[in-house]
Design a protein around this motif. Structure first.
Motif: not given
Length: 423
Positions: A107-128
């Protein structure tokens, strides 16, 4: 026949020739296996390296530690990322959330989601459309532990070519290795898929996760998987949900997430009652029953049910960029809604925005929609029956209101006619 017609006939023959050869050779389309899309998915080493770099860029918000355990010569390592905006504050005063991804290797997609959540928490990425001020107020009160890849050894086996491998490095299903109802086998038990291990917590990965859960004492737990779209709560080993206030709060939260972010398409309810089979020795049941975490969930973030049984990468992971991005965006948004409303439901945060409660009609409509997409037209008769049930339920409520009104009116009249008591 002119030369142009002959030319087109020749081209059609060339196009069809490979198909004719494959059909003659007994080619089975179900035997096609989709390879890992390396343009979308990082290797386990690259993903963990990117997470470590993210942590190093944001030391005031993120920290990482690697926990190790060994059993009979088999060793496992689990990386744990902790998010906390104010490290000077006592952890116990904050709302604690534990998220684990990648428990099953395929289930590779789940770890990609973990990275996305951490990126948003660190404010390097943002949710619309995210209200950053409101979200920062929420995050100030949280401490979040993220396990990006619980089953690193199993993931390496997948990357080596065993695309259907869900178990750990020595063939044990980590989501059958916990102690609640451990070792029980259903009639459809698959020893390859569901090997529970030699005993509860025989596997180093499970030992590490239990240690994290018991020491951290989270208020909210989510075990993230793929294979379908679902928002499950306990129980996995029974076909019912728990009783009591905490169960009602979990139901309210998953209903809100389902309609707010997924238009009611996700299956909801207990894992054992909704997925179609009972699972014994799961992490979520232990976390809820033994660790006494008030809110415990299993999220299934993606599944391609049209994929052949052997085409595991396609079955458990988006294969095109559009779907890949949509899954990460939708579920990241759902997690941040969870971060906002989880503390509120448990009475540990003040918020002007209340959790949206789903009506019976909306819930049943969403339930039917998810089942219809899974089972097709077989549910048309069932849907009509539920429509009648809803109608009768409304009539029943209306009758109760009328009867209550008549009863209260009768009592009022009798009181007016009753003589006054002597002083």
């Amino acid at each position: 026949m002119d030369s142009l017609s002959s030319h087109w006939i020749f081209l059609v023959f060339l196009a069809c020739f490979p198909i004719l050869i494959l059909a003659d050779a007994g080619f089975d389309p179900a035997s096609v296996v989709t390879p890992i899309n390396r343009d979308l998915y990082r290797t386990s080493a690259d993903l963990m390296e990117e997470i470590e770099a993210l942590v190093n860029r944001h030391p005031k918000k993120l920290s990482i530690e690697t926990m190790e355990s060994v059993n009979k010569g088999y060793e496992a390592q689990v990386a744990v990322v902790t998010y906390c905006r104010d490290r000077n504050e006592d952890d116990k005063s904050k709302f604690r959330i534990l998220l684990t991804f990648g428990q099953h290797g395929r289930e590779l997609i789940t770890s990609e989601l973990a990275l996305r959540v951490l990126s948003i928490l660190s404010e390097e990425e943002f949710l619309p459309k995210m209200d950053r001020k409101s979200m920062n107020n929420t995050l100030d009160k949280l401490i979040i532990k993220v396990v990006p890849m619980e089953n690193l050894n199993g993931r390496k086996r997948v990357e080596a070519g065993d695309l259907c491998e869900r178990r750990n490095g020595r063939g044990v299903d980590l989501n059958r290795n916990w102690s609640v109802d451990w070792g029980k086998k259903e009639k459809d038990y698959d020893p390859y898929e569901e090997n529970p291990g030699s005993s509860p917590f025989s596997e180093p990965e499970s030992q590490i996760m239990r240690k994290i859960a018991l020491s951290f004492e989270p208020h909210l737990w989510v075990n993230v998987h793929s294979g379908m779209q679902a928002l499950f709560m306990p129980y996995d080993h029974r076909n019912t949900t728990p009783d009591g206030a905490s169960s009602a709060k979990m139901k309210a939260l998953v209903n809100d997430l389902n309609y707010r972010h997924f238009q009611g398409h996700c299956m909801t309810g207990s894992g054992g009652g909704s997925v179609g089979y009972l699972a014994h020795g799961t992490a979520t049941d232990y976390i809820y029953e033994i660790a006494k975490v008030p809110m415990a969930f299993t999220f299934e973030i993606y599944g391609d049910e049209s994929a052949p049984v052997k085409d595991c990468f396609r079955m458990f992971n988006p294969t095109d960029q559009t779907t890949f991005k949509r899954v990460l965006n939708d579920w990241s948004a759902a997690f941040f809604t969870l971060f906002k409303f989880g503390p509120q439901l448990l009475g540990m945060a003040n918020s002007n925005e209340s959790v949206k409660l789903i009506s019976m009609d909306d819930y049943l409509d969403g339930y039917l929609m998810s089942r219809r997409s899974r089972y097709g037209k077989k549910l048309e008769v069932f849907e009509l029956g539920l429509q009648e049930i809803r109608s009768y339920f409304r009539l029943f409520l209306l009758s109760c209101v009328i009867l209550m009104f008549m009863f209260c009116t009768r009592i009022s009249k009798s009181k007016l006619q009753r003589p006054n008591a002597s002083p």
